[in-house]
Structure formats: C-alpha cells, structure tokens
Design a protein around this motif. Structure first.
Motif, PDB file in Angstrom:
ATOM      1  N   MET A 116       0.956  -1.599  -0.256  1.00 41.90           N
ATOM      2  CA  MET A 116      -0.369  -0.421   0.311  1.00 41.90           C
ATOM      3  C   MET A 116       0.818   1.209  -0.167  1.00 41.90           C
ATOM      4  O   MET A 116       1.040   2.367  -0.993  1.00 41.90           O
ATOM      5  CB  MET A 116      -1.072   0.000   1.631  1.00 41.90           C
ATOM      6  N   VAL A 117       1.873   1.385   0.585  1.00 37.39           N
ATOM      7  CA  VAL A 117       2.924   2.657   1.298  1.00 37.39           C
ATOM      8  C   VAL A 117       3.827   2.494  -0.709  1.00 37.39           C
ATOM      9  O   VAL A 117       3.515   3.741  -0.683  1.00 37.39           O
ATOM     10  CB  VAL A 117       3.558   2.934   2.225  1.00 37.39           C
ATOM     11  N   GLY A 118       4.125   1.239  -0.491  1.00 39.41           N
ATOM     12  CA  GLY A 118       4.755   1.651  -2.468  1.00 39.41           C
ATOM     13  C   GLY A 118       3.734   2.063  -3.091  1.00 39.41           C
ATOM     14  O   GLY A 118       4.344   2.615  -3.768  1.00 39.41           O
ATOM     15  N   TRP A 119       2.671   1.743  -3.547  1.00 46.32           N
ATOM     16  CA  TRP A 119       1.808   2.220  -4.389  1.00 46.32           C
ATOM     17  C   TRP A 119       1.851   3.563  -4.340  1.00 46.32           C
ATOM     18  O   TRP A 119       1.099   4.414  -5.713  1.00 46.32           O
ATOM     19  CB  TRP A 119       0.683   0.992  -4.258  1.00 46.32           C
ATOM     20  N   LEU A 120       1.419   4.167  -2.705  1.00 45.48           N
ATOM     21  CA  LEU A 120       1.057   5.312  -3.316  1.00 45.48           C
ATOM     22  C   LEU A 120       2.391   6.309  -3.017  1.00 45.48           C
ATOM     23  O   LEU A 120       2.474   7.589  -4.420  1.00 45.48           O
ATOM     24  CB  LEU A 120       0.925   5.590  -1.332  1.00 45.48           C
ATOM     25  N   ALA A 121       4.193   5.215  -3.201  1.00 43.61           N
ATOM     26  CA  ALA A 121       4.948   6.236  -3.247  1.00 43.61           C
ATOM     27  C   ALA A 121       5.058   6.509  -5.266  1.00 43.61           C
ATOM     28  O   ALA A 121       5.380   7.369  -5.670  1.00 43.61           O
ATOM     29  CB  ALA A 121       5.994   5.489  -2.638  1.00 43.61           C
ATOM     30  N   GLU A 122       4.890   5.227  -5.642  1.00 48.33           N
ATOM     31  CA  GLU A 122       4.618   5.874  -6.806  1.00 48.33           C
ATOM     32  C   GLU A 122       4.074   5.899  -7.729  1.00 48.33           C
ATOM     33  O   GLU A 122       4.347   6.766  -8.633  1.00 48.33           O
ATOM     34  CB  GLU A 122       4.318   4.256  -7.755  1.00 48.33           C
ATOM     35  N   ARG A 123       3.251   6.702  -6.766  1.00 47.91           N
ATOM     36  CA  ARG A 123       1.913   7.450  -7.255  1.00 47.91           C
ATOM     37  C   ARG A 123       2.400   9.144  -7.084  1.00 47.91           C
ATOM     38  O   ARG A 123       1.471  10.251  -6.662  1.00 47.91           O
ATOM     39  CB  ARG A 123       0.938   7.603  -6.847  1.00 47.91           C
ATOM     40  N   GLY A 124       3.623   9.768  -6.149  1.00 45.95           N
ATOM     41  CA  GLY A 124       4.289  10.907  -5.901  1.00 45.95           C
ATOM     42  C   GLY A 124       3.898  10.987  -4.537  1.00 45.95           C
ATOM     43  O   GLY A 124       4.135  12.233  -3.879  1.00 45.95           O
ATOM     44  N   TRP A 125       3.489  10.855  -3.333  1.00 49.46           N
ATOM     45  CA  TRP A 125       2.672  10.795  -2.529  1.00 49.46           C
ATOM     46  C   TRP A 125       4.037  11.141  -1.185  1.00 49.46           C
ATOM     47  O   TRP A 125       4.430  11.821  -0.389  1.00 49.46           O
ATOM     48  CB  TRP A 125       1.545   9.353  -1.830  1.00 49.46           C
ATOM     49  N   THR A 126       5.074  10.409  -1.616  1.00 48.36           N
ATOM     50  CA  THR A 126       6.852  10.454  -0.642  1.00 48.36           C
ATOM     51  C   THR A 126       7.677  11.667  -1.269  1.00 48.36           C
ATOM     52  O   THR A 126       8.342  11.430  -1.259  1.00 48.36           O
ATOM     53  CB  THR A 126       7.005   9.015  -0.263  1.00 48.36           C
ATOM     54  N   GLY A 127       6.947  11.762  -2.768  1.00 51.21           N
ATOM     55  CA  GLY A 127       8.072  12.660  -3.628  1.00 51.21           C
ATOM     56  C   GLY A 127       7.783  14.084  -3.615  1.00 51.21           C
ATOM     57  O   GLY A 127       7.127  14.563  -2.712  1.00 51.21           O
ATOM     58  N   ARG A 128       8.886  14.834  -4.063  1.00 58.57           N
ATOM     59  CA  ARG A 128       8.577  16.468  -4.101  1.00 58.57           C
ATOM     60  C   ARG A 128       8.933  17.162  -3.064  1.00 58.57           C
ATOM     61  O   ARG A 128       8.094  18.652  -3.014  1.00 58.57           O
ATOM     62  CB  ARG A 128       7.661  16.531  -5.191  1.00 58.57           C
ATOM     63  N   GLY A 129       9.609  16.148  -2.189  1.00 57.65           N
ATOM     64  CA  GLY A 129       9.435  17.433  -0.747  1.00 57.65           C
ATOM     65  C   GLY A 129       8.393  17.656   0.335  1.00 57.65           C
ATOM     66  O   GLY A 129       7.956  18.057   1.130  1.00 57.65           O
ATOM     67  N   ASN A 130       7.192  16.451  -0.371  1.00 53.85           N
ATOM     68  CA  ASN A 130       5.568  16.730  -0.095  1.00 53.85           C
ATOM     69  C   ASN A 130       5.482  16.167   1.629  1.00 53.85           C
ATOM     70  O   ASN A 130       5.075  15.443   1.876  1.00 53.85           O
ATOM     71  CB  ASN A 130       4.510  16.761  -0.653  1.00 53.85           C
ATOM     72  N   LEU A 131       6.034  16.516   2.500  1.00 55.10           N
ATOM     73  CA  LEU A 131       6.183  15.770   4.045  1.00 55.10           C
ATOM     74  C   LEU A 131       4.570  15.046   4.105  1.00 55.10           C
ATOM     75  O   LEU A 131       4.347  14.104   5.324  1.00 55.10           O
ATOM     76  CB  LEU A 131       6.809  16.358   5.509  1.00 55.10           C
ATOM     77  N   LEU A 132       3.653  16.096   4.428  1.00 56.09           N
ATOM     78  CA  LEU A 132       2.531  15.961   4.685  1.00 56.09           C
ATOM     79  C   LEU A 132       2.348  14.211   4.131  1.00 56.09           C
ATOM     80  O   LEU A 132       1.282  13.706   4.120  1.00 56.09           O
ATOM     81  CB  LEU A 132       1.001  17.399   4.865  1.00 56.09           C
ATOM     82  N   SER A 133       1.935  14.329   2.627  1.00 58.01           N
ATOM     83  CA  SER A 133       1.616  13.862   1.690  1.00 58.01           C
ATOM     84  C   SER A 133       2.087  12.026   2.462  1.00 58.01           C
ATOM     85  O   SER A 133       1.361  10.780   2.190  1.00 58.01           O
ATOM     86  CB  SER A 133       1.200  13.951   0.306  1.00 58.01           C
ATOM     87  N   SER A 134       3.700  12.332   2.089  1.00 65.79           N
ATOM     88  CA  SER A 134       4.177  11.445   3.097  1.00 65.79           C
ATOM     89  C   SER A 134       3.724  10.832   4.565  1.00 65.79           C
ATOM     90  O   SER A 134       3.959   9.330   4.799  1.00 65.79           O
ATOM     91  CB  SER A 134       6.008  11.704   3.142  1.00 65.79           C
ATOM     92  N   PHE A 135       3.505  11.525   4.893  1.00 64.43           N
ATOM     93  CA  PHE A 135       3.120  11.199   7.002  1.00 64.43           C
ATOM     94  C   PHE A 135       2.230  10.594   6.481  1.00 64.43           C
ATOM     95  O   PHE A 135       1.968   9.230   7.181  1.00 64.43           O
ATOM     96  CB  PHE A 135       3.318  11.903   7.433  1.00 64.43           C
ATOM     97  N   ILE A 136       1.364  11.214   5.751  1.00 65.17           N
ATOM     98  CA  ILE A 136      -0.602  10.290   5.787  1.00 65.17           C
ATOM     99  C   ILE A 136       0.099   9.218   4.904  1.00 65.17           C
ATOM    100  O   ILE A 136      -0.921   8.543   5.285  1.00 65.17           O
ATOM    101  CB  ILE A 136      -1.529  11.456   4.704  1.00 65.17           C
ATOM    102  N   ALA A 137       0.316   8.540   3.555  1.00 65.18           N
ATOM    103  CA  ALA A 137       1.238   7.490   3.410  1.00 65.18           C
ATOM    104  C   ALA A 137       1.623   6.302   4.475  1.00 65.18           C
ATOM    105  O   ALA A 137       0.780   5.107   4.353  1.00 65.18           O
ATOM    106  CB  ALA A 137       2.016   7.716   2.032  1.00 65.18           C
ATOM    107  N   MET A 138       2.456   6.796   4.848  1.00 63.89           N
ATOM    108  CA  MET A 138       2.946   6.617   6.133  1.00 63.89           C
ATOM    109  C   MET A 138       2.161   5.722   7.399  1.00 63.89           C
ATOM    110  O   MET A 138       1.851   4.673   7.547  1.00 63.89           O
ATOM    111  CB  MET A 138       4.299   7.013   6.957  1.00 63.89           C
TER     112      MET A 138
END
Length: 196
Positions: A116-138
C-alpha cells in the motif's frame, strides 16, 4: 494516456528505482531488507499480548523505498524466514506458531501495508518534498496494520480487550514511526538530489 503515465512516473519517488535493475541486485536488496526487518523486530518493548517493536516503521519505509512489488516481496521473504524458524520476529522469535497466535493479524497485514505504501509512493505521495502526503501514506500503512491486527486479536480475546491491549497502546507509536519513516524518505530524497 501515455502522457498521463509519464506524468505519474515523473511525480513518483521510489528512491532506489529497483524495478529495472538486474535480478541479482534486486535479490540482494530483498535480502538486505529482510535483515533490516529482523533488526527492527529486535528493538522491542515487551507487552502482553502483543509487543511493541520497530517493525511497522521498517515495513512502511521498505514499501516507500522499494515500491509496491519489491516491498511486498521483501516483507513476504522475511515472513518466510520466520515460518521456517529463523529468529527474525519480535524478541528473536520464529516459527509457524506465531502465525496462529495473537500477533498473526499484524504479521498478515505487513506485506499488504508495504504494498500500500509502495503503491502510494509510486504515485508521488512521498516525492517532491511533500512531507504531509508522505506522512499520511505512512500513517495509512500503520493504521491498516493496527486494524488488521486488532481484528484478529478481537476474534481471540474479544473486541474490548483487543482495542485495549492491541490497538490503543500502539496509536502514539504509529504516529511517531510514521513521522520517522517520513523523515527517512525525505533524507533519502535530499541525498539523491543532483547537485548544481
């Protein structure tokens, strides 16, 4: 359609970019990931019926760094090591019995959470320095693990006890470990940035 695929790929951030790497390298990375998962299991606060460990931190971080396929494969390989009795679970435990006991729901949830987290990462949730979306993914990965683990535990000891002993004590830890995984991915992203 191709433009959409290209846009999604460019916005994705799976730092190790393992999808197109040689098979031998991917196998080595999986092996290293299982060692990391084992080490995270040995960082333990004994609790009953479920100990607190750093496993969920490792599971979500591996998903974000490896991508959904290799992340899930790595977690499954680690669980396979546990099944055959290798001391890779909490407290250096291993063996098939752990997949029928109080912690089984959490263990079964781990590869799905990594995917699930990997799928979200591949869709940009953990990229571009967006800490909020990265935190939500985790946090979504951690929440899924708690829900699955709590549901399994509820079938064994009842809903109230499962929430009291198998969910509530882990909520703060889930938040902290989600923040730590987010910081780890961000540090990796910054380290991998090309310099001018």
């Amino acid at each position: 359609m191709n433009n959409l695929s290209t846009a999604t790929a460019s916005s994705a951030y799976v730092p190790l970019r393992l999808r197109d790497r040689p098979l031998a390298l991917r196998a080595a990375v999986v092996a290293l990931g299982t060692l990391f998962l084992a080490a995270s299991s040995w960082v333990e606060v004994p609790m009953v019926p479920v100990p607190m460990t750093m496993q969920t931190f490792a599971v979500t971080l591996i998903g974000a760094l490896y991508g959904w396929r290799l992340g899930a494969i790595t977690v499954l390989a680690w669980l396979g090591e546990a099944v055959v009795g290798m001391p890779v679970l909490a407290g250096g435990a291993g063996g098939l019995a752990h997949f029928a006991g109080p912690t089984a729901g959490y263990l079964f949830a781990f590869p799905i959470a990594a995917a699930m987290v990997g799928w979200l990462a591949e869709r940009g949730w953990t990229g571009r320095g967006n800490l909020l979306s990265s935190f939500i993914a985790m946090l979504l990965g951690n929440a899924f693990i708690l829900v699955m683990g709590g549901a399994w535990l509820a079938a064994m000891i009842g809903v109230e006890k499962a929430i009291t002993f198998g969910v509530t004590p882990f909520i703060l830890g889930a938040i902290v470990k989600s923040a730590l995984a987010t910081a780890s991915v961000e540090a990796t992203r910054r380290a991998g940035k090309p310099t001018a």
